[in-house]
Design an enzyme around this catalytic site. Structure first.
Site, PDB file in Angstrom:
ATOM      1  N   LYS A 208      67.450  11.322  64.879  1.00  4.32           N
ATOM      2  CA  LYS A 208      67.640  12.629  64.248  1.00  4.32           C
ATOM      3  C   LYS A 208      66.549  12.919  63.215  1.00  4.32           C
ATOM      4  O   LYS A 208      65.929  13.989  63.209  1.00  4.32           O
ATOM      5  CB  LYS A 208      69.033  12.691  63.617  1.00  4.32           C
ATOM      6  CG  LYS A 208      69.319  13.937  62.801  1.00  4.32           C
ATOM      7  CD  LYS A 208      69.282  15.180  63.660  1.00  4.32           C
ATOM      8  CE  LYS A 208      69.148  16.438  62.846  1.00  4.32           C
ATOM      9  NZ  LYS A 208      70.359  17.059  62.456  1.00  4.32           N
ATOM     10  N   GLY A 257      53.206  30.465  59.514  1.00  4.83           N
ATOM     11  CA  GLY A 257      53.978  31.365  58.650  1.00  4.83           C
ATOM     12  C   GLY A 257      53.915  30.927  57.208  1.00  4.83           C
ATOM     13  O   GLY A 257      53.014  30.173  56.805  1.00  4.83           O
ATOM     14  N   CYS A 264      67.765  21.965  56.899  1.00  2.00           N
ATOM     15  CA  CYS A 264      67.456  20.677  57.539  1.00  2.00           C
ATOM     16  C   CYS A 264      66.058  20.155  57.246  1.00  2.00           C
ATOM     17  O   CYS A 264      65.915  19.073  56.670  1.00  2.00           O
ATOM     18  CB  CYS A 264      67.646  20.791  59.046  1.00  2.00           C
ATOM     19  SG  CYS A 264      69.360  20.990  59.494  1.00  2.00           S
ATOM     20  N   LYS A 325      65.349  32.295  58.359  1.00  2.00           N
ATOM     21  CA  LYS A 325      64.893  32.688  59.685  1.00  2.00           C
ATOM     22  C   LYS A 325      65.836  33.774  60.199  1.00  2.00           C
ATOM     23  O   LYS A 325      66.884  34.012  59.597  1.00  2.00           O
ATOM     24  CB  LYS A 325      64.845  31.482  60.631  1.00  2.00           C
ATOM     25  CG  LYS A 325      66.194  30.886  60.971  1.00  2.00           C
ATOM     26  CD  LYS A 325      65.971  29.798  61.987  1.00  2.00           C
ATOM     27  CE  LYS A 325      67.215  29.499  62.751  1.00  2.00           C
ATOM     28  NZ  LYS A 325      67.012  28.485  63.742  1.00  2.00           N
TER      29      LYS A 325
HETATM   30  C1  UDX Z   1      66.452  22.708  62.677  1.00  4.25           C
HETATM   31  C2  UDX Z   1      66.225  21.987  64.034  1.00  4.25           C
HETATM   32  O1  UDX Z   1      65.520  22.858  64.920  1.00  4.25           O
HETATM   33  C3  UDX Z   1      67.544  21.517  64.618  1.00  4.25           C
HETATM   34  O2  UDX Z   1      67.306  20.800  65.805  1.00  4.25           O
HETATM   35  C4  UDX Z   1      68.225  20.619  63.585  1.00  4.25           C
HETATM   36  O3  UDX Z   1      69.397  20.063  64.024  1.00  4.25           O
HETATM   37  C5  UDX Z   1      68.458  21.418  62.305  1.00  4.25           C
HETATM   38  O4  UDX Z   1      67.197  21.878  61.827  1.00  4.25           O
HETATM   39  P1  UDX Z   1      67.142  25.134  61.884  1.00  4.25           P
HETATM   40  O5  UDX Z   1      66.910  24.614  60.495  1.00  4.25           O
HETATM   41  O6  UDX Z   1      68.384  25.897  62.147  1.00  4.25           O
HETATM   42  O7  UDX Z   1      67.128  23.921  62.937  1.00  4.25           O
HETATM   43  O8  UDX Z   1      65.925  26.114  62.235  1.00  4.25           O
HETATM   44  P2  UDX Z   1      64.579  26.056  63.086  1.00  4.25           P
HETATM   45  O9  UDX Z   1      64.628  27.106  64.115  1.00  4.25           O
HETATM   46  O10 UDX Z   1      64.244  24.695  63.523  1.00  4.25           O
HETATM   47  O11 UDX Z   1      63.513  26.554  61.983  1.00  4.25           O
HETATM   48  C6  UDX Z   1      63.299  25.845  60.768  1.00  4.25           C
HETATM   49  C7  UDX Z   1      62.240  26.534  59.918  1.00  4.25           C
HETATM   50  O12 UDX Z   1      60.958  26.381  60.501  1.00  4.25           O
HETATM   51  C8  UDX Z   1      62.431  28.041  59.728  1.00  4.25           C
HETATM   52  O13 UDX Z   1      62.126  28.376  58.396  1.00  4.25           O
HETATM   53  C9  UDX Z   1      61.421  28.654  60.673  1.00  4.25           C
HETATM   54  O14 UDX Z   1      60.969  29.936  60.276  1.00  4.25           O
HETATM   55  C10 UDX Z   1      60.291  27.633  60.592  1.00  4.25           C
HETATM   56  N1  UDX Z   1      59.410  27.624  61.773  1.00  4.25           N
HETATM   57  C11 UDX Z   1      59.912  27.260  62.993  1.00  4.25           C
HETATM   58  C12 UDX Z   1      58.055  27.955  61.638  1.00  4.25           C
HETATM   59  O15 UDX Z   1      57.580  28.279  60.545  1.00  4.25           O
HETATM   60  N2  UDX Z   1      57.260  27.889  62.751  1.00  4.25           N
HETATM   61  C13 UDX Z   1      57.719  27.530  63.974  1.00  4.25           C
HETATM   62  O16 UDX Z   1      56.908  27.488  64.906  1.00  4.25           O
HETATM   63  C14 UDX Z   1      59.094  27.203  64.096  1.00  4.25           C
END
Ligand code: UDX
Length: 438
Positions: A208, A257, A264, A325
């Site tokens: 994880k 970004g 997480c 997000k």
């Molecule tokens: C994440 C993991 O994806 C998931 O598997 C885990 O169990 C929990 O944490 P989450 O925090 O809900 O999920 O969001 P995620 O979609 O992963 O995005 C996390 C952050 O990264 C957001 O702030 C998003 O904007 C940013 N992000 C994501 C980027 O800046 N660029 C990307 O390409 C992808």
């Protein structure tokens, strides 16, 4: 079908409980927070998560397989599988606070009446499984339970779908009996040929952290490349697209970004970095990813200041998007939480708008100005920053924006606007790693 108790009706517990009841199990979600349980029993969902309301409703009302209760002892006694899905917040020193885990383990220790599977879904540092086992063993025989680590990989905003159609299932079990029971719990996925990996408890815990930290690393990597692209006159989207076509890299999580946020990545990268230090194996790549991510929001402020000819103080700035997000009302570790107080400190008047997260934000920051739609938020402002890529901002009417603002100045921190449109309409603009006209 199993009788399941899920301890903790936070984000993970609620989605998992509802999902498990959809699989056909009889599930009781329990929590010490009576307000939340009452809310759920009234048919209200305390968080915004697409698809969750209808999933909860259909399993509560139609099939009567999903229940909510504050009677944790009874629910533990009545079930054959107990999921621990309590929060594991970050302490001030960056380490993980395991007090909720300990209290759940103690409740279980006090109420085990026959053989049960005790399964942790919360993200916990390697070694927590053993800690929980010890707590339960201090009051019970080892034959009364098997411990399993079954980490979640749910993304906020698409958590229901992620639960129903996961990429893989990790079951960290010490005995084949426990593994087989867990495999049965997830039978619908097994039938769908979801890959299931049977590992040790410690391996599951490590998977994880390693997975989440890697995704965070990928984001920080592309953000650093984006920052460099700005200086060398290259559009980072072209670079990311071509990188993603290499199957070894994959196109996902290469979107630049203002830095990653959420409940997480920031917490898990810090926890993994602590683990590395504890074992005298500092994780330099993860430490660098954290550092890059801490700097990225501050770069957005520099960009805004540049757009405003270094005269940011006294300006009115519209912030479009407050959640970390889209499709969530969660503002934990969101870029907005880092940027807005700094802008206020610099003498900026904030005009904020978010389609869903505004109430959460208002609770934490009552003193900025909130507006019910983006049109009102940007009216008479000197600049606008897009911090969340909500769909309604993707297709935003730039002509209207230009007519409403005092000055047509936009910082597109999520890279969602058309550069050619912005150029055509003579906006003064910036983004992350795409502005190639030096
Ligand atoms: C994440 C993991 O994806 C998931 O598997 C885990 O169990 C929990 O944490 P989450 O925090 O809900 O999920 O969001 P995620 O979609 O992963 O995005 C996390 C952050 O990264 C957001 O702030 C998003 O904007 C940013 N992000 C994501 C980027 O800046 N660029 C990307 O390409 C992808």
């Amino acid at each position: 079908m199993e009788k399941i108790c899920v301890i903790g009706v936070g984000y993970v517990g609620l989605v998992s409980g509802a999902g498990l009841s959809e699989f056909g199990h009889d599930v009781t979600c329990v929590d010490i927070d009576e307000v939340k349980i009452n809310l759920l029993n009234d048919g209200k969902i305390p968080i915004y998560e697409p698809g969750l309301q209808s999933l909860v409703e259909s399993n509560c009302r139609n099939s009567n397989r999903l229940h909510f209760s504050i009677d944790i002892s009874k629910s533990i006694k009545d079930s054959s599988v107990v999921f621990i899905a309590v929060g594991t917040p970050q302490k001030k020193n960056g380490k993980v606070d395991l007090s909720f885990i300990d209290s759940a383990a103690n409740m279980i220790a006090d109420n085990i009446n026959d053989y049960k599977i005790i399964c942790t879904k919360s993200t916990v540092p390697v070694g927590t499984g053993e800690r929980i086992e010890k707590i339960i063993l201090s009051k019970n025989k080892s034959t009364m339970f098997d411990y399993v680590s079954n980490p979640e990989f749910l993304r906020e905003g698409s958590a229901v779908n992620d639960f129903m159609i996961p990429d893989r299932l990790i079951i960290g079990a010490r005995t084949s009996k426990a593994y087989n029971i867990m495999k049965n719990v997830y039978r619908p996925l097994y039938v769908n040929e979801t890959p299931i990996m049977n590992t040790s408890v410690e391996t599951a815990e490590m998977i994880k952290y390693a997975a989440n930290a890697f995704l965070a690393l990928k984001i920080s990597y592309i953000n650093e490349i984006a920052n460099l692209c700005e200086d060398v006159g290259v559009d980072v989207h072209d670079v990311a697209k071509a990188m993603g076509q290499d199957g070894r890299i994959s196109p996902k999580f290469l979107h630049p970004g203002p830095g990653y946020g959420g409940s997480c990545f920031p917490k898990d990268t810090l926890a993994l970095s602590h683990l590395g230090k504890k074992f005298n194996k500092p994780l330099k790549t993860i430490e660098a990813a954290i550092e890059v991510n801490n700097n990225q929001p501050m770069r957005m402020i520099e960009k805004l200041n540049n757009l405003l000819d270094n005269k940011i103080s006294g300006k009115k700035v519209a912030i479009l998007g407050l959640s970390f997000k889209p499709k969530t009302d969660d503002i934990r570790e969101a870029t907005s939480v880092k940027i807005i107080p700094e802008l206020v400190r610099l003498g900026v008047t904030i005009h904020a708008y978010d389609p869903i997260a505004m109430n959460n934000f208002r609770n934490q920051f009552p003193d900025i100005n909130y507006f019910e739609n983006w049109e009102e938020a940007i009216r008479d402002t000197d600049a606008c920053i897009i911090l969340t890529e909500w769909n309604e901002f993707r297709g935003i009417d730039l002509i209207k924006i230009k007519s409403l603002m005092s000055e047509p100045v936009i910082l597109d921190a999520k890279n969602i606007l058309s550069i050619s449109k912005l150029e055509e309409l003579e906006f003064k603009y910036d983004n992350v790693g795409r502005k190639i006209s030096l």
